[in-house]
Design an enzyme around this catalytic site. Structure first.
Site, PDB file in Angstrom:
ATOM      1  N   LYS A 174       0.854  -1.197   0.000  1.00 44.86           N
ATOM      2  CA  LYS A 174       0.000   0.000   0.000  1.00 44.86           C
ATOM      3  C   LYS A 174       0.886   1.241   0.000  1.00 44.86           C
ATOM      4  O   LYS A 174       1.456   1.629   1.005  1.00 44.86           O
ATOM      5  CB  LYS A 174      -0.926   0.062   1.209  1.00 44.86           C
ATOM      6  CG  LYS A 174      -2.031   1.097   0.960  1.00 44.86           C
ATOM      7  CD  LYS A 174      -2.538   1.797   2.184  1.00 44.86           C
ATOM      8  CE  LYS A 174      -1.711   2.936   2.682  1.00 44.86           C
ATOM      9  NZ  LYS A 174      -1.662   4.144   1.824  1.00 44.86           N
ATOM     10  N   GLU A 249       9.132   1.332  11.269  1.00 47.75           N
ATOM     11  CA  GLU A 249      10.227   2.300  11.126  1.00 47.75           C
ATOM     12  C   GLU A 249       9.570   3.669  11.163  1.00 47.75           C
ATOM     13  O   GLU A 249       8.814   4.023  10.259  1.00 47.75           O
ATOM     14  CB  GLU A 249      10.993   2.059   9.825  1.00 47.75           C
ATOM     15  CG  GLU A 249      12.365   2.717   9.819  1.00 47.75           C
ATOM     16  CD  GLU A 249      12.379   4.034   9.070  1.00 47.75           C
ATOM     17  OE1 GLU A 249      12.196   5.089   9.724  1.00 47.75           O
ATOM     18  OE2 GLU A 249      12.549   4.007   7.846  1.00 47.75           O
ATOM     19  N   CYS A 283      13.421  10.575   7.084  1.00 41.65           N
ATOM     20  CA  CYS A 283      13.233  10.179   8.491  1.00 41.65           C
ATOM     21  C   CYS A 283      14.524  10.323   9.276  1.00 41.65           C
ATOM     22  O   CYS A 283      14.500  10.628  10.459  1.00 41.65           O
ATOM     23  CB  CYS A 283      12.665   8.772   8.583  1.00 41.65           C
ATOM     24  SG  CYS A 283      13.442   7.589   7.506  1.00 41.65           S
ATOM     25  N   GLU A 382       9.367  16.192  15.039  1.00 40.55           N
ATOM     26  CA  GLU A 382       9.773  15.937  13.660  1.00 40.55           C
ATOM     27  C   GLU A 382       9.061  16.922  12.737  1.00 40.55           C
ATOM     28  O   GLU A 382       7.831  16.934  12.666  1.00 40.55           O
ATOM     29  CB  GLU A 382       9.424  14.505  13.266  1.00 40.55           C
ATOM     30  CG  GLU A 382       9.924  14.161  11.882  1.00 40.55           C
ATOM     31  CD  GLU A 382       9.676  12.702  11.506  1.00 40.55           C
ATOM     32  OE1 GLU A 382       8.518  12.276  11.504  1.00 40.55           O
ATOM     33  OE2 GLU A 382      10.661  12.004  11.201  1.00 40.55           O
TER      34      GLU A 382
HETATM   35  P1  NAI Z   1       1.722   8.660   7.953  1.00 44.85           P
HETATM   36  O1  NAI Z   1       2.611   7.944   8.893  1.00 44.85           O
HETATM   37  O2  NAI Z   1       0.305   8.845   8.378  1.00 44.85           O
HETATM   38  O3  NAI Z   1       1.714   7.904   6.533  1.00 44.85           O
HETATM   39  C1  NAI Z   1       2.577   6.843   6.200  1.00 44.85           C
HETATM   40  C2  NAI Z   1       1.788   5.702   5.569  1.00 44.85           C
HETATM   41  O4  NAI Z   1       0.852   5.205   6.512  1.00 44.85           O
HETATM   42  C3  NAI Z   1       0.966   6.112   4.345  1.00 44.85           C
HETATM   43  O5  NAI Z   1       0.971   5.048   3.410  1.00 44.85           O
HETATM   44  C4  NAI Z   1      -0.429   6.275   4.925  1.00 44.85           C
HETATM   45  O6  NAI Z   1      -1.436   6.105   3.980  1.00 44.85           O
HETATM   46  C5  NAI Z   1      -0.456   5.172   5.954  1.00 44.85           C
HETATM   47  N1  NAI Z   1      -1.448   5.351   7.032  1.00 44.85           N
HETATM   48  C6  NAI Z   1      -1.924   6.508   7.551  1.00 44.85           C
HETATM   49  N2  NAI Z   1      -2.827   6.263   8.519  1.00 44.85           N
HETATM   50  C7  NAI Z   1      -2.925   4.913   8.617  1.00 44.85           C
HETATM   51  C8  NAI Z   1      -3.683   4.038   9.442  1.00 44.85           C
HETATM   52  N3  NAI Z   1      -4.532   4.500  10.365  1.00 44.85           N
HETATM   53  N4  NAI Z   1      -3.520   2.707   9.290  1.00 44.85           N
HETATM   54  C9  NAI Z   1      -2.642   2.213   8.388  1.00 44.85           C
HETATM   55  N5  NAI Z   1      -1.914   2.990   7.561  1.00 44.85           N
HETATM   56  C10 NAI Z   1      -2.045   4.329   7.678  1.00 44.85           C
HETATM   57  O7  NAI Z   1       2.385  10.053   7.639  1.00 44.85           O
HETATM   58  P2  NAI Z   1       1.750  11.350   6.923  1.00 44.85           P
HETATM   59  O8  NAI Z   1       0.437  11.680   7.532  1.00 44.85           O
HETATM   60  O9  NAI Z   1       1.798  11.171   5.473  1.00 44.85           O
HETATM   61  O10 NAI Z   1       2.808  12.462   7.333  1.00 44.85           O
HETATM   62  C11 NAI Z   1       2.708  13.135   8.585  1.00 44.85           C
HETATM   63  C12 NAI Z   1       4.053  13.239   9.235  1.00 44.85           C
HETATM   64  O11 NAI Z   1       4.575  11.947   9.471  1.00 44.85           O
HETATM   65  C13 NAI Z   1       5.122  13.928   8.411  1.00 44.85           C
HETATM   66  O12 NAI Z   1       5.058  15.300   8.524  1.00 44.85           O
HETATM   67  C14 NAI Z   1       6.366  13.359   9.030  1.00 44.85           C
HETATM   68  O13 NAI Z   1       6.724  14.081  10.180  1.00 44.85           O
HETATM   69  C15 NAI Z   1       5.976  11.965   9.412  1.00 44.85           C
HETATM   70  N6  NAI Z   1       6.445  10.967   8.434  1.00 44.85           N
HETATM   71  C16 NAI Z   1       7.556  10.252   8.731  1.00 44.85           C
HETATM   72  C17 NAI Z   1       8.054   9.346   7.825  1.00 44.85           C
HETATM   73  C18 NAI Z   1       9.275   8.561   8.104  1.00 44.85           C
HETATM   74  O14 NAI Z   1       9.836   7.990   7.203  1.00 44.85           O
HETATM   75  N7  NAI Z   1       9.715   8.484   9.320  1.00 44.85           N
HETATM   76  C19 NAI Z   1       7.444   9.156   6.511  1.00 44.85           C
HETATM   77  C20 NAI Z   1       6.248   9.931   6.306  1.00 44.85           C
HETATM   78  C21 NAI Z   1       5.795  10.812   7.241  1.00 44.85           C
END
Ligand code: NAI
Ligand code: MG
Length: 479
Positions: A174, A249, A283, A382
């Protein structure tokens, strides 16, 4: 190749329960409307993955053949690299040189690295008490759900699916709703490479809809996730109902620590790439820069000069160093943190606002704050954008103390010519990766993952194979 916009389930391109637009963040134009997997489609993907996993064609496939399939997939990605890289840049907003020279070549190398492991998953023969032969088998877990973020869409997808497939699992990928396009291309290439239908399914969709349904589905045996700590927590809660295996992660607030005895020019460059590579949407970004007091002022001056000269602009332009943030939402989040920095009393040295690139796109200037206190929001949370928080420290112990004053523990950098200091820092810092006199280095063979609230489990390297296998202990009576 052409863009794909439908779901890949059981080897067929199918419709979802709705559609969503994916946008080019540099132009704000819709690139494509993509099908979204609702609960019914998630269920169909899980069924097809289960069937494919249990089919003897896959279950009993020679490991050499699995290896060859992954290698073939790597070749196909390499042959189509230009189109895939261009698609990644359009969907994500990152400079084309990052997609073309770093991300996609890493995907290729990573697929080949794990192709090499497919026929090397050995168990042990264990000297137990009594007249028995005891040995272990390492078996695939089953149906693996891979949920990946938008910052390195295809790269991180490959971190999950390469080891998962090498170990003989079936995968449901996904991608993030902001960047679904390259995952669909990979799905197409996996079919072309000859993976049995259903072994790799690709189901775009929003997190709370598609992601949530995938984690909740009882037919999924394992979830591997990269994303925010907040969403990681939700994934863990939902997975607890199984309970099912997970690896997470998560976020970071990584310290990049410069001692006065370092090669300071190299350290300036390292601090710049540490925070501004990938627009800071990384990240492991070195988002907290700790500089020893005696060189602090001169160092920040040099750094700010360099930061101010970085071109923010059209990601397809070769001169561009900072592309567009992935979404309006992410840009607004980053601008909000720049406001917090000002409100909390940090000194804005350079940048500090939106960058104007022809009046369109989600661009933010390379921003450096100095005189940051460890307790400020810009030093603790972050931000995930091109915003650097600079702090001063007195000595090694002080540096270690400040470095560890965070809920996160993903990565850390240290710059010094004193090898004792470097190794002591590496030992004491709470982080899954430590870079000495370098920053942001990755290799398919070297493990990556978090301490503390940056998660658990490891991507990359031999250790990643543990995430996708389970150990079976076999006892044989010899009398
Ligand atoms: P997110 O962690 O919500 O999204 C990452 C993935 O998780 C996406 O594929 C999303 O569709 C999925 N996801 C979201 N809610 C979910 C749920 N309830 N159940 C299962 N999957 C779910 O991150 P988002 O909202 O895109 O970004 C917000 C903040 O998160 C960013 O500003 C950043 O600080 C952080 N982030 C950190 C990352 C990393 O690599 N450590 C990567 C992306 C975002
Ligand atoms: Mg997009």
């Amino acid at each position: 190749m052409e863009l794909r916009t439908r779901l890949l389930i059981g080897g067929e391109w199918t419709d979802g329960s709705g559609r969503f637009a994916t946008v080019n963040p540099a132009t704000e134009e819709t690139i494509a409307e993509v099908e979204e997997a609702g609960e019914a489609e998630v269920d169909a993907a899980v069924r097809s993955a289960r069937e494919a996993f249990e089919n003897p064609k896959w279950r009993h496939m020679d490991p050499h053949r699995r290896s060859a399939l992954l290698w073939k997939l790597a070749d196909l990605v390499e042959q189509n690299a230009a189109f895939i890289a261009e698609t990644e840049t359009r969907d994500n907003g990152k400079p084309l040189f990052e997609s073309a020279k770093v991300d996609i070549p890493f995907v290729v190398a990573n697929l080949r690295y794990f192709a090499g492991w497919a026929d090397k998953l050995t168990g042990d023969v264990i000297p137990v008490s009594g007249d028995f032969l005891n040995y272990t088998l390492r078996e695939p877990i089953g149906v693996v759900g891979a949920i990946v973020p938008w910052n390195f869409p295809l790269n991180i997808a490959s971190w999950k699916l390469a080891p998962a497939l090498a170990c003989g699992n079936a995968v449901i990928l996904k991608p993030a709703e902001q960047t679904p396009l390259t995952a669909l291309l990979l799905g197409e290439l996996a079919l072309e490479a000859g993976f049995p239908p259903g072994i790799l399914n690709v189901i775009p969709g929003r997190g709370p809809v598609t992601g949530q349904a995938l984690v909740a589905h009882p037919g999924v045996d394992k979830i591997c996730f990269t994303g925010s700590t907040e969403t990681g927590r939700k994934v863990m809660q939902t997975a607890a109902a199984g309970p099912k295996k997970i690896s997470l992660e998560l976020g970071g607030k990584s310290p990049n620590v410069v001692f006065a005895d370092a090669d300071l020019d190299a350290a300036v460059k390292g601090a710049i790439t540490g925070i501004f590579y990938g627009k800071g949407e990384v990240c492991a970004a070195g988002s907290r820069l700790l500089v020893e007091r005696s060189v602090h002022e001169a160092f920040v001056e040099k750094l700010a000069e360099r930061a101010a000269s970085m071109t923010v602009g059209d990601p397809t332009d070769a001169k561009t160093r900072i592309g567009a943030l992935v979404s309006a939402e992410q840009r607004d989040k980053v601008l909000r943190y720049i406001d917090y920095g000002r409100e909390d009393g940090a000194r804005l040295v350079t940048g500090g606002g939106r960058a104007d690139v022809g009046g369109k796109g989600y661009f933010v200037e390379a921003t450096v704050f100095d005189e940051v206190d460890s307790g400020m929001r810009i030093a603790q949370e972050e931000i995930f954008g091109p915003v650097l928080a600079t702090l001063a420290f007195e000595d090694l112990d002080d540096a270690i103390d400040i470095a560890n004053r965070t809920i996160y523990g993903l990565a850390a950098g240290v710059w010094t010519r004193d090898i004792g200091k470097a190794h002591r820092f590496a030992r004491e810092v709470q982080a899954g990766t430590v870079w000495v006199n370098t920053y942001n280095r990755y290799d398919p063979a070297s493990p990556f993952g978090g301490f503390k609230q940056s998660g658990f489990g490891r991507d990359l390297g031999e250790v990643a194979l543990q995430e996708y296998t389970q150990t079976k202990s076999v006892w044989v009576a010899l009398d």
